[in-house]
Design a protein around this motif. Structure first.
Motif, PDB file in Angstrom:
ATOM      1  N   ALA A  52       0.846  -1.193   0.000  1.00  0.00           N
ATOM      2  CA  ALA A  52       0.000   0.000   0.000  1.00  0.00           C
ATOM      3  C   ALA A  52       0.883   1.245   0.000  1.00  0.00           C
ATOM      4  O   ALA A  52       1.942   1.271   0.641  1.00  0.00           O
ATOM      5  N   VAL A  53       0.450   2.275  -0.734  1.00  0.00           N
ATOM      6  CA  VAL A  53       1.139   3.575  -0.742  1.00  0.00           C
ATOM      7  C   VAL A  53       0.142   4.633  -0.289  1.00  0.00           C
ATOM      8  O   VAL A  53      -0.944   4.774  -0.890  1.00  0.00           O
TER       9      VAL A  53
ATOM     10  N   THR B 174      -2.973  14.026  -0.436  1.00  0.00           N
ATOM     11  CA  THR B 174      -4.296  13.760  -1.028  1.00  0.00           C
ATOM     12  C   THR B 174      -5.149  12.848  -0.150  1.00  0.00           C
ATOM     13  O   THR B 174      -6.320  12.644  -0.440  1.00  0.00           O
ATOM     14  N   ARG B 175      -4.529  12.282   0.899  1.00  0.00           N
ATOM     15  CA  ARG B 175      -5.169  11.303   1.774  1.00  0.00           C
ATOM     16  C   ARG B 175      -5.690  10.096   0.990  1.00  0.00           C
ATOM     17  O   ARG B 175      -6.642   9.453   1.366  1.00  0.00           O
TER      18      ARG B 175
ATOM     19  N   LEU C 188      -8.339   4.195  -1.989  1.00  0.00           N
ATOM     20  CA  LEU C 188      -9.247   4.582  -0.920  1.00  0.00           C
ATOM     21  C   LEU C 188      -8.871   5.975  -0.459  1.00  0.00           C
ATOM     22  O   LEU C 188      -7.687   6.351  -0.458  1.00  0.00           O
ATOM     23  N   GLU C 189      -9.874   6.734  -0.050  1.00  0.00           N
ATOM     24  CA  GLU C 189      -9.592   8.018   0.596  1.00  0.00           C
ATOM     25  C   GLU C 189      -9.806   7.827   2.093  1.00  0.00           C
ATOM     26  O   GLU C 189     -10.870   7.397   2.528  1.00  0.00           O
ATOM     27  N   LEU C 190      -8.752   8.143   2.835  1.00  0.00           N
ATOM     28  CA  LEU C 190      -8.789   7.904   4.275  1.00  0.00           C
ATOM     29  C   LEU C 190      -8.867   9.228   5.021  1.00  0.00           C
ATOM     30  O   LEU C 190      -8.127  10.186   4.713  1.00  0.00           O
ATOM     31  N   ALA C 191      -9.731   9.275   5.994  1.00  0.00           N
ATOM     32  CA  ALA C 191      -9.813  10.455   6.847  1.00  0.00           C
ATOM     33  C   ALA C 191      -8.589  10.532   7.736  1.00  0.00           C
ATOM     34  O   ALA C 191      -7.944   9.518   8.045  1.00  0.00           O
ATOM     35  N   GLU C 192      -8.244  11.734   8.155  1.00  0.00           N
ATOM     36  CA  GLU C 192      -7.123  11.903   9.071  1.00  0.00           C
ATOM     37  C   GLU C 192      -7.423  11.160  10.382  1.00  0.00           C
ATOM     38  O   GLU C 192      -8.528  11.213  10.889  1.00  0.00           O
TER      39      GLU C 192
ATOM     40  N   LEU D 217       0.753  -1.635  12.099  1.00  0.00           N
ATOM     41  CA  LEU D 217      -0.306  -0.645  12.285  1.00  0.00           C
ATOM     42  C   LEU D 217       0.218   0.732  11.907  1.00  0.00           C
ATOM     43  O   LEU D 217       1.314   1.128  12.332  1.00  0.00           O
ATOM     44  N   ALA D 218      -0.566   1.435  11.121  1.00  0.00           N
ATOM     45  CA  ALA D 218      -0.184   2.794  10.716  1.00  0.00           C
ATOM     46  C   ALA D 218      -1.400   3.696  10.886  1.00  0.00           C
ATOM     47  O   ALA D 218      -2.485   3.399  10.377  1.00  0.00           O
ATOM     48  N   ARG D 219      -1.212   4.816  11.633  1.00  0.00           N
ATOM     49  CA  ARG D 219      -2.313   5.776  11.821  1.00  0.00           C
ATOM     50  C   ARG D 219      -1.980   7.037  11.045  1.00  0.00           C
ATOM     51  O   ARG D 219      -0.884   7.610  11.203  1.00  0.00           O
ATOM     52  N   THR D 220      -2.898   7.434  10.157  1.00  0.00           N
ATOM     53  CA  THR D 220      -2.650   8.623   9.328  1.00  0.00           C
ATOM     54  C   THR D 220      -2.598   9.857  10.214  1.00  0.00           C
ATOM     55  O   THR D 220      -3.384  10.016  11.154  1.00  0.00           O
TER      56      THR D 220
END
Length: 679
Positions: free
Chosen positions: A552-553, A558-559, A603-607, A670-673
């Motif tokens: 995944a990138v 652009t989220r 996918l667009e991910l929210a902060e 685990l990665a949190r934006t």
């Protein structure tokens, strides 16, 4: 009906006179009492009327040679019933100087235990062997005292009782079949082992029974003699049972210390009151070297204690606990066994002045204080190496060890040695694979300001040890970061090495800026080429390797998160509100097959969203399929999402794995934006 048990004790034997033609010429009241015929019905008639089977036309009493013969026969009562009897014939001359035979007929029970054979009675009744005689109807017609004592577990040991009689909780079908077979073919059956439970269910006995056909003086089968030995507590049987148990209990895991303790636990109290298993330094490579420990003139560190067991709580006989260094005198049996590879056998432990024990005051104190009096020390060997020693001691049990005990101890030591060697080899390979994997996996993950990232790797304790799971976070510049988790097939060093190659390749391709689908296609082609280079003479890979992967990138500007998968479980996304979903990338085949085509999706991910990448060891078990594991993971992530990332990672692992451990390696990333701080 006349039966052997109906004859009173001490009753006179029936006497019959038979001439040389087989005709009855003399008949006594006792003969009438036994067989039911009055003299008027039998005199001057063929003696064949007195014997079974009915087809006998004449009776030739001249059995055997000489002036006397004896044996068993099957007489027929006047009412047609059969009676197993002992007959004896003696030649005589009648008053008219005609040759004849004087025949005495005694029921089997009286014949064996009565006056006729009184000299045998003490032998048969004092023997611990249960002896019984059964007629052709499998009815018990005689038994000795030992058989009487076994009636609680085998109630058919009773005069007049047939094996065919059904009794609650007793199944004699196998015994009946065996006896009938012996009657038919005459071939003895030896050592038929069977377990019997007493009628009150409070006692179990194991009997070894031999069966022999009982033949009459004419060679016809009359019944069966059974000889039974109670082997419930036989030493030989107990030793065999212990060895069978050893094959199951020793080496149940590929852990050196557990294997050593299993040997000690098995041998107490079955063989010894106190047992230690002390191993050489080479078998326990993760301990402090013994050479660094202080030695004295009379004691040197030679072993480490890996197993100890005693019949006494707290093992008061042991100077050292598990894991501690064991010091021995240089001239002790322990060092002698270690150098010679031969067992030390001391039936009576020598504690006299000048003995090796006197050179070690601490041991001498323990020996005297606990009453140790007999000793066996056996080497633990495998493939030519001596791994340590096992020590067997008795103190409460007053019996000294015997040569049979020595043989048993050596057999246990041989089995334990092979299991210890297997555990040692496994531990070495696993430690090497773990060291290799630790060096190949990233030590510090960086999220490049786009994500906060943590990871957890948990190797398995089953199969062949460490596998080929890997993870990585690769900063790509411009606020972008690549996240990857993969799983190489197989376990061990080869899987770990392949994992290192793939991780390096992924980083190289990621730095080229390739999108996820194209990166996986290049990775698939690379692994195929590596397999071809390692092919054998026949062109097929010597060690075919495949892998699954999800790549995944995430672009913080652009989220947008672009994901592609290659036969791997789907990633998990946890929204800031706590909702968990598992986006399914278009299906892709595992890497290394050379036939895969891969597709990416965005996918667009929210902060503040949480991305979870993992290997199948986290969700797959033997009890449940992957989908059920995915559901469990979703619940675990929802519960932990609000925690700090490190704590969330630990919470998920703890929830999914629990106390039982994992059946496969586990990698969790685990990665949190990150949340933007700009106004």
């Amino acid at each position: 009906m006349a039966t052997p048990q109906s004859m009173p004790d001490g009753a006179p034997a029936a006497v019959v006179v038979i001439d040389t033609e087989g005709t009855v010429i003399g008949w006594t009241p006792s003969a009438q009492e036994l067989l039911g015929y009055p003299a008027a019905e039998i005199l001057d008639r063929s003696g064949a009327l007195l014997l079974m089977p009915e087809r006998a036309a004449t009776w030739d009493p001249s059995y055997g040679d000489g002036e006397h013969w004896s044996g068993f026969a099957e007489a027929r009562h006047r009412d047609g019933t059969r009676i197993l009897v002992r007959v004896e014939g003696s030649r005589l001359i009648t008053p008219d100087e005609q040759a004849a035979w004087l025949v005495t007929v005694t029921p089997a029970a009286s014949a064996v235990s009565g006056r006729a054979c009184s000299w045998m009675e003490p032998i048969l009744n004092r023997s611990p062997v249960a002896v019984a005689i059964w007629d052709r109807d499998l009815r018990c017609v005689w038994l000795n005292d030992a058989a009487e004592r076994l009636r609680a577990v085998f109630p058919h040991y009773q005069l007049g009782r047939s094996l065919a009689e059904r009794l609650p909780g007793v199944n004699t079908e196998a015994a009946q079949e065996a006896m009938r077979k012996v009657i038919v073919d005459g071939v003895p059956q030896l050592d038929r082992e069977a377990r019997w439970t007493s009628v009150d269910q409070h006692e179990d006995r194991t009997l070894s029974t031999s069966l022999f056909r009982l033949e009459g003086v004419d060679g016809r089968p009359l019944g069966v003699c059974s000889v039974a030995i109670d082997i419930s507590h036989s030493r030989a049987r107990d030793r065999l049972a212990l060895l069978r148990e050893a094959s199951v209990r020793i080496g149940s895991t590929l852990d050196v210390r557990k294997t050593a303790q299993e040997l000690a636990d098995l041998a107490v109290p079955a063989l010894a009151d106190y047992v230690t298993v002390d191993l050489a330094e080479a078998v326990l490579p993760d301990t402090e070297p013994l050479q660094r420990l202080a030695a004295t003139d009379v004691r040197i560190p030679v072993f480490r204690r890996a197993g100890v067991a005693s019949i006494h709580e707290g093992t008061p006989e042991s100077l050292w606990q598990r894991g501690q260094a064991v010091f021995v005198p240089p001239s002790s049996p322990f060092t002698a066994v270690l150098s010679s590879g031969r067992a030390h056998f001391e039936p009576v432990l020598d504690t006299s002045p000048g003995s090796w024990i006197e050179q070690d005051p601490d041991r001498a104190r323990i020996v005297r204080g606990t009453g140790m009096h007999t000793l066996i020390v056996v080497p633990l060997k495998a493939r030519g190496d001596i791994l340590g020693v096992a020590v067997f001691v008795r103190n409460d049990n007053p019996e000294p060890f015997t040569t049979d005990d020595l043989i048993l101890a050596e057999e246990l030591g041989a089995r334990a040695g092979l299991s210890l060697d297997n555990a040692r080899r496994y531990t070495r390979e696993r430690n090497a694979a773990l060291a290799l994997q630790r060096n190949l996996l990233p030590r510090n993950l960086a999220g490049a300001g786009a994500v906060e990232v943590v990871s957890h790797y948990l190797p398995t304790d089953v199969h062949e040890g460490v596998g080929g799971d890997w993870f990585d976070a690769i900063p790509l510049g411009d606020g972008r970061v690549a996240l990857v988790v993969g799983d190489v097939t197989g376990h061990g060093i080869n899987a770990a090495a392949t994992m290192g190659r793939l991780r390096t390749a992924v980083r190289t391709l990621a730095y080229l800026g390739l999108p996820p689908d194209e990166l996986l296609a290049r990775l698939d082609d690379l692994l195929v080429r590596l397999s071809e280079e390692d092919a054998g003479p026949d062109g097929f890979p010597l060690d075919p390797t495949g892998a699954t992967c999800v790549y995944a990138v995430y672009d913080a500007a652009t989220r947008r998160c672009t994901i592609a998968g290659a036969g791997h479980p789907p990633p998990a996304i946890v929204t800031p509100s706590g909702e968990v979903f598992f986006p399914r990338p278009p299906g892709g085949t595992p890497i290394g097959l050379g036939v895969g085509s891969y597709e990416s999706f965005e996918l667009e991910l929210a902060e503040g969203s949480l991305i979870a990448l993992y290997t199948d060891g986290l969700i797959e078990t033997r009890q449940a399929d992957i989908e059920a594991g995915i559901d469990r993971l979703g619940a675990a992530l929802a519960h932990a999402a609000a925690l700090p990332l490190e704590h969330a990672c630990a919470s998920v692992i703890r929830t999914m794995v629990g106390e039982t451990g994992s059946e496969d390696d586990i990698a969790l990333l685990l990665a949190r934006t990150c949340i933007s701080t700009s106004p």
